[in-house]
Design an enzyme around this catalytic site. Structure first.
Site, PDB file in Angstrom:
ATOM      1  CE  LYS A  17       3.289 -12.445  -8.055  1.00  0.00           C
ATOM      2  NZ  LYS A  17       2.723 -12.155  -6.737  1.00  0.00           N
ATOM      3  NE  ARG A  91      -2.551  -9.422  -9.183  1.00  0.00           N
ATOM      4  CZ  ARG A  91      -1.243  -9.209  -9.057  1.00  0.00           C
ATOM      5  NH1 ARG A  91      -0.436  -9.414 -10.061  1.00  0.00           N
ATOM      6  NH2 ARG A  91      -0.764  -8.811  -7.913  1.00  0.00           N
ATOM      7  NE  ARG A 130       7.369  -5.420  -1.585  1.00  0.00           N
ATOM      8  CZ  ARG A 130       6.660  -6.130  -2.461  1.00  0.00           C
ATOM      9  NH1 ARG A 130       7.217  -7.106  -3.125  1.00  0.00           N
ATOM     10  NH2 ARG A 130       5.391  -5.865  -2.663  1.00  0.00           N
ATOM     11  NE  ARG A 136       4.657  -2.697  -4.568  1.00  0.00           N
ATOM     12  CZ  ARG A 136       4.403  -3.898  -5.067  1.00  0.00           C
ATOM     13  NH1 ARG A 136       5.384  -4.618  -5.557  1.00  0.00           N
ATOM     14  NH2 ARG A 136       3.183  -4.370  -5.075  1.00  0.00           N
ATOM     15  NE  ARG A 147      -0.435  -5.749  -2.764  1.00  0.00           N
ATOM     16  CZ  ARG A 147       0.740  -5.499  -2.163  1.00  0.00           C
ATOM     17  NH1 ARG A 147       0.816  -4.600  -1.196  1.00  0.00           N
ATOM     18  NH2 ARG A 147       1.821  -6.124  -2.543  1.00  0.00           N
TER      19      ARG A 147
HETATM   20  P1  ADP Z   1       1.865  -8.096  -5.636  1.00  0.00           P
HETATM   21  O1  ADP Z   1       1.859  -9.465  -6.242  1.00  0.00           O
HETATM   22  O2  ADP Z   1       2.838  -7.967  -4.513  1.00  0.00           O
HETATM   23  O3  ADP Z   1       0.500  -7.593  -5.244  1.00  0.00           O
HETATM   24  P2  ADP Z   1       2.317  -6.749  -8.236  1.00  0.00           P
HETATM   25  O4  ADP Z   1       3.454  -5.855  -8.522  1.00  0.00           O
HETATM   26  O5  ADP Z   1       2.213  -8.015  -9.027  1.00  0.00           O
HETATM   27  O6  ADP Z   1       2.432  -7.042  -6.681  1.00  0.00           O
HETATM   28  O7  ADP Z   1       0.933  -5.943  -8.406  1.00  0.00           O
HETATM   29  C1  ADP Z   1       0.688  -4.702  -7.790  1.00  0.00           C
HETATM   30  C2  ADP Z   1      -0.714  -4.182  -8.143  1.00  0.00           C
HETATM   31  O8  ADP Z   1      -0.797  -3.972  -9.571  1.00  0.00           O
HETATM   32  C3  ADP Z   1      -1.874  -5.151  -7.849  1.00  0.00           C
HETATM   33  O9  ADP Z   1      -2.327  -5.045  -6.514  1.00  0.00           O
HETATM   34  C4  ADP Z   1      -2.927  -4.683  -8.872  1.00  0.00           C
HETATM   35  O10 ADP Z   1      -3.579  -3.490  -8.444  1.00  0.00           O
HETATM   36  C5  ADP Z   1      -2.085  -4.323 -10.084  1.00  0.00           C
HETATM   37  N1  ADP Z   1      -1.931  -5.476 -11.016  1.00  0.00           N
HETATM   38  C6  ADP Z   1      -0.774  -6.115 -11.329  1.00  0.00           C
HETATM   39  N2  ADP Z   1      -0.977  -7.123 -12.199  1.00  0.00           N
HETATM   40  C7  ADP Z   1      -2.319  -7.121 -12.440  1.00  0.00           C
HETATM   41  C8  ADP Z   1      -3.171  -7.942 -13.242  1.00  0.00           C
HETATM   42  N3  ADP Z   1      -2.692  -8.966 -13.975  1.00  0.00           N
HETATM   43  N4  ADP Z   1      -4.499  -7.659 -13.237  1.00  0.00           N
HETATM   44  C9  ADP Z   1      -5.001  -6.638 -12.520  1.00  0.00           C
HETATM   45  N5  ADP Z   1      -4.264  -5.836 -11.748  1.00  0.00           N
HETATM   46  C10 ADP Z   1      -2.925  -6.067 -11.697  1.00  0.00           C
END
Ligand code: ADP
Length: 189
Positions: A17, A91, A130, A136, A147
């Protein structure tokens, strides 16, 4: 000329993404809003939100809908007309409903939702790769599995949410970055 545009990019962790969001936003002159990046910025700056979010993110759970929606609202308030690419938001179903309400306030609506489709084994391999490069803190096997589980449980139902509301395209996310980008561009108006 088309003014407002709201694109949503969805997909499980590791689907690519972030990379596609960057390119799509640039090619369509949209502001990229990545809730993950915004949260990591808060964590790094040790803001009140960052202090709350850190442990939640590290264990692979979702930050509360209220905090996320407030964060997105403050970004949308700076936009007129709204021209954004949303990466990692919404989400959950409550987040999607809150987004619809928010956009209506700004005389806007979701233009299209793109879901990147990649099988879980490939996702885990990508994320572990990654982890070695970027370090990370949520890219370890246990948190990655968590996740994925959270994605399947809370986020995957949103595909249907957008499918019945007009505008979902599911794109094969396996291939080179260029191939995937071309596939996405083809389905967008
Ligand atoms: P990925 O899609 O690889 O899990 P992101 O960078 O999108 O990575 O998200 C990392 C973390 O940030 C998620 O596991 C969550 O804890 C938090 N997060 C990100 N976006 C949201 C959201 N829209 N609602 C709730 N938590 C979020």
């Amino acid at each position: 000329m088309r003014t407002g545009e709201v694109l949503i990019l969805m997909g499980p962790p590791g689907a690519g993404k972030g990379t596609q969001a960057e390119r799509l936003a640039a090619s369509r002159c949209l502001t990229k809003l990545s809730t993950g990046d915004m949260l990591r910025d808060h964590v790094q700056r040790e803001t009140e939100l960052g202090l709350k979010a850190r442990a939640i993110m590290d264990r692979g759970d979702l930050v509360s809908d209220d905090l996320i929606v407030a964060m997105v609202r403050s970004e949308l308030e700076t936009q007129e007309p709204v021209r954004v690419l949303l990466d990692g938001f919404p989400r959950t179903t409550p987040q999607a409903e809150a987004l619809d309400t928010l956009l209506a306030e700004f005389n806007s609506e979701v233009s299209a939702a793109i879901a990147l489709d990649v099988v879980e084994d490939v996702l885990v391999q990508r994320l572990l790769g990654r982890a070695e490069q970027e370090g990370r803190s949520d890219d370890n096997e246990e948190t990655i599995r968590k996740r994925m589980h959270v994605y399947n449980e809370k986020t995957a139902p949103l595909l249907r949410y957008y499918q019945v509301r007009c505008c979902l395209s599911v794109i094969d996310g396996v291939g080179s970055m260029d191939e995937v980008f071309d596939r996405i561009s083809e389905v967008l108006p």
